[in-house]
Design a protein around this motif. Structure first.
Motif, mmCIF file in Angstrom:
data_model
loop_
_atom_site.group_PDB
_atom_site.id
_atom_site.type_symbol
_atom_site.label_atom_id
_atom_site.label_comp_id
_atom_site.label_asym_id
_atom_site.label_seq_id
_atom_site.Cartn_x
_atom_site.Cartn_y
_atom_site.Cartn_z
ATOM 1 N N ARG A 219 38.800 37.134 29.573
ATOM 2 C CA ARG A 219 38.350 36.661 28.268
ATOM 3 C C ARG A 219 38.928 37.510 27.141
ATOM 4 O O ARG A 219 39.222 36.991 26.057
ATOM 5 C CB ARG A 219 36.817 36.648 28.186
ATOM 6 N N ALA A 220 39.086 38.807 27.357
ATOM 7 C CA ALA A 220 39.661 39.667 26.319
ATOM 8 C C ALA A 220 41.105 39.282 26.016
ATOM 9 O O ALA A 220 41.570 39.440 24.877
ATOM 10 C CB ALA A 220 39.591 41.131 26.747
ATOM 11 N N LEU A 221 41.823 38.781 27.021
ATOM 12 C CA LEU A 221 43.212 38.367 26.828
ATOM 13 C C LEU A 221 43.329 36.873 26.543
ATOM 14 O O LEU A 221 44.434 36.371 26.305
ATOM 15 C CB LEU A 221 44.049 38.726 28.057
ATOM 16 N N GLY A 222 42.210 36.162 26.590
ATOM 17 C CA GLY A 222 42.234 34.733 26.293
ATOM 18 C C GLY A 222 42.965 33.917 27.335
ATOM 19 O O GLY A 222 43.592 32.903 27.023
ATOM 20 N N LEU A 223 42.868 34.318 28.614
ATOM 21 C CA LEU A 223 43.589 33.646 29.687
ATOM 22 C C LEU A 223 42.622 32.891 30.597
ATOM 23 O O LEU A 223 41.618 33.439 31.041
ATOM 24 C CB LEU A 223 44.381 34.660 30.522
ATOM 25 N N GLU A 224 42.946 31.634 30.897
ATOM 26 C CA GLU A 224 42.150 30.841 31.836
ATOM 27 C C GLU A 224 42.832 30.714 33.188
ATOM 28 O O GLU A 224 42.243 30.166 34.128
ATOM 29 C CB GLU A 224 41.885 29.456 31.253
ATOM 30 N N MET A 225 44.043 31.196 33.289
ATOM 31 C CA MET A 225 44.756 31.277 34.567
ATOM 32 C C MET A 225 45.445 32.635 34.581
ATOM 33 O O MET A 225 46.241 32.947 33.693
ATOM 34 C CB MET A 225 45.771 30.129 34.699
ATOM 35 N N ASN A 226 45.122 33.452 35.563
ATOM 36 C CA ASN A 226 45.599 34.833 35.540
ATOM 37 C C ASN A 226 45.455 35.424 36.930
ATOM 38 O O ASN A 226 44.675 34.928 37.752
ATOM 39 C CB ASN A 226 44.756 35.646 34.540
ATOM 40 N N SER A 227 46.221 36.472 37.217
ATOM 41 C CA SER A 227 45.934 37.272 38.405
ATOM 42 C C SER A 227 45.802 38.730 37.979
ATOM 43 O O SER A 227 46.485 39.184 37.058
ATOM 44 C CB SER A 227 47.006 37.108 39.490
ATOM 45 N N ILE A 228 44.889 39.428 38.638
ATOM 46 C CA ILE A 228 44.539 40.799 38.292
ATOM 47 C C ILE A 228 44.597 41.642 39.555
ATOM 48 O O ILE A 228 44.047 41.249 40.586
ATOM 49 C CB ILE A 228 43.122 40.870 37.679
ATOM 50 N N GLU A 229 45.252 42.788 39.463
ATOM 51 C CA GLU A 229 45.427 43.641 40.635
ATOM 52 C C GLU A 229 44.627 44.932 40.488
ATOM 53 O O GLU A 229 44.633 45.554 39.431
ATOM 54 C CB GLU A 229 46.907 43.954 40.836
ATOM 55 N N PHE A 230 43.959 45.287 41.571
ATOM 56 C CA PHE A 230 43.152 46.505 41.618
ATOM 57 C C PHE A 230 43.582 47.362 42.802
ATOM 58 O O PHE A 230 43.915 46.835 43.869
ATOM 59 C CB PHE A 230 41.666 46.168 41.781
ATOM 60 N N MET A 231 43.536 48.673 42.599
ATOM 61 C CA MET A 231 43.611 49.639 43.697
ATOM 62 C C MET A 231 42.271 50.348 43.754
ATOM 63 O O MET A 231 41.698 50.688 42.708
ATOM 64 C CB MET A 231 44.752 50.636 43.497
ATOM 65 N N ILE A 232 41.773 50.577 44.947
ATOM 66 C CA ILE A 232 40.474 51.218 45.129
ATOM 67 C C ILE A 232 40.699 52.644 45.622
ATOM 68 O O ILE A 232 41.320 52.859 46.678
ATOM 69 C CB ILE A 232 39.615 50.428 46.137
ATOM 70 N N ASP A 233 40.232 53.629 44.847
ATOM 71 C CA ASP A 233 40.473 55.024 45.234
ATOM 72 C C ASP A 233 39.456 55.471 46.288
ATOM 73 O O ASP A 233 38.581 54.693 46.722
ATOM 74 C CB ASP A 233 40.483 55.941 44.010
ATOM 75 N N SER A 234 39.560 56.719 46.710
ATOM 76 C CA SER A 234 38.730 57.220 47.810
ATOM 77 C C SER A 234 37.247 57.284 47.456
ATOM 78 O O SER A 234 36.394 57.327 48.339
ATOM 79 C CB SER A 234 39.220 58.609 48.231
ATOM 80 N N SER A 235 36.922 57.248 46.158
ATOM 81 C CA SER A 235 35.510 57.276 45.744
ATOM 82 C C SER A 235 34.923 55.871 45.633
ATOM 83 O O SER A 235 33.743 55.716 45.328
ATOM 84 C CB SER A 235 35.378 57.995 44.392
#
Length: 351
Positions: A252-268
């Protein structure tokens, strides 16, 4: 329901997107009629976007366009800007699509200010620039490489500020590699980012379409040749909740209705948003597999139906983006900014 209308949807997709676009057109055309706010029966009708000359007095032949390729074909952008002005509903709005995809450093700064973990990031001037002599750049300062190393620490990721399809992404492990890589970037404006350390061999990529967010386990591949791993409930509940909340705010902050978002999960167990302005998520059936491919297609068909059902119109310049920007720039504590941003994002995601 009363009377009957037709809602036309143009779909544009080149190269690897052709199969996705063809299947999407078929899915939209098979969709049941939808009732709009006026109580009218509306039939959805999709077709490929034809490319030809555009006269500024002509009305566009579609009510909506699902844009999966204009970044490859600049003429389409010029045409789409004009049709946006004429009231066509776009997925995604071509103004935000084109702006954010060329200015990723700004997205890192703004999203981090909304309380979402984003790796430490620098924006680097281009190594060379056409049309400028040494006299023109007399006021350019040498890079403070020691400060950069202190803030980011090795290894780092160097990638273009105007990022597309994971092209020209480099992992650097020491200062010699960093200098050599930067010296080879030519006129490209690059970002340099902290590499999040993770105990896992996989990342999380969320495919986001309308109100549907699909977290997927995946392994990164250059030139957008990532591989997707089908596994249900692979995220711990608390981590999954954070990823969904972060994704809602980012979209919503970028105003996108089609998007992909990538996450890395750290050791915590902290999910870090490492890349989140991808307005044309990977649509290769061969990579996604049948289940995710069908989920993705269904979400787009549902998005079209929702636009008709709600009578939603598209703003020429999305005012919602300004609201998130105001929150990001405020002096409030970061926890309060995150709370306000999530409350604003949830207005879109509620049924």
């Amino acid at each position: 329901m009363t009377s009957s209308k037709v809602f036309t949807v143009g779909v544009i997709g080149y190269g690897l997107e052709r199969e996705f676009g063809e299947d999407l057109i078929e899915g939209i055309n098979w969709c049941e009629a939808v009732e709009n706010p006026e109580g009218e029966t509306v039939k959805l009708q999709a077709f490929p976007v034809p490319i030809s000359e555009v006269y500024y007095r002509d009305r566009p032949p579609w009510d909506m366009v699902i844009d999966r390729s204009s970044y490859l074909y600049p003429f389409a952008l010029g045409m789409f800007f004009h049709h946006l002005y004429q009231g066509v509903y776009f997925v995604n709005n071509p103004l935000t699509f084109e702006f954010w995809i060329n200015h990723k450093f700004l997205t890192y700064s703004m999203i981090n200010s909304l309380g979402i973990p984003v790796p430490e990031t620098y924006l680097l001037p281009p190594h060379s620039q056409d049309g400028l002599s040494q006299d023109d750049i007399v006021h350019h300062k040498p890079f403070d490489w020691k400060r950069i190393e202190k803030d980011l620490k090795f290894p780092m990721v160097m990638k273009p500020n105007p990022g597309r399809e994971a092209n020209n992404v480099h992992f650097v492990h020491n200062m010699e590699e960093l200098w050599r890589t930067y010296n080879g970037t030519g006129k490209e404006i690059m970002t340099l980012q902290q590499l999040v350390k993770t105990p896992d061999s996989w990342f999380v990529r969320c495919i986001c379409v309308g109100r549907k967010i699909i977290p997927i386990k995946y392994k990164f591949g250059f030139n957008d040749m990532s591989s997707y791993i089908f596994e249900e409930n692979f995220l711990e509940p608390e981590i999954g909740r954070k990823i969904i909340e972060y994704s809602k705010i980012i979209n919503r902050a970028l105003g996108l209705e089609m998007n992909s978002i990538e996450f890395m999960i750290d050791s915590s167990g902290t999910p870090w948003a490492i890349d989140f302005d991808n307005p044309v998520p990977d649509g290769r059936r061969s990579a996604l597999g049948d289940i995710y491919y069908k989920d993705y297609q269904s979400a787009l068909v549902q998005l079209v139906a929702d636009v008709v059902r709600t009578g939603r119109k598209m703003e020429f310049m999305p005012s919602e983006v300004n609201k998130f920007n105001e929150i990001a720039r405020s002096e409030a504590p970061v926890e309060e900014k995150f709370r306000k941003a999530l409350e604003l994002a949830e207005l879109y995601y509620r049924d």
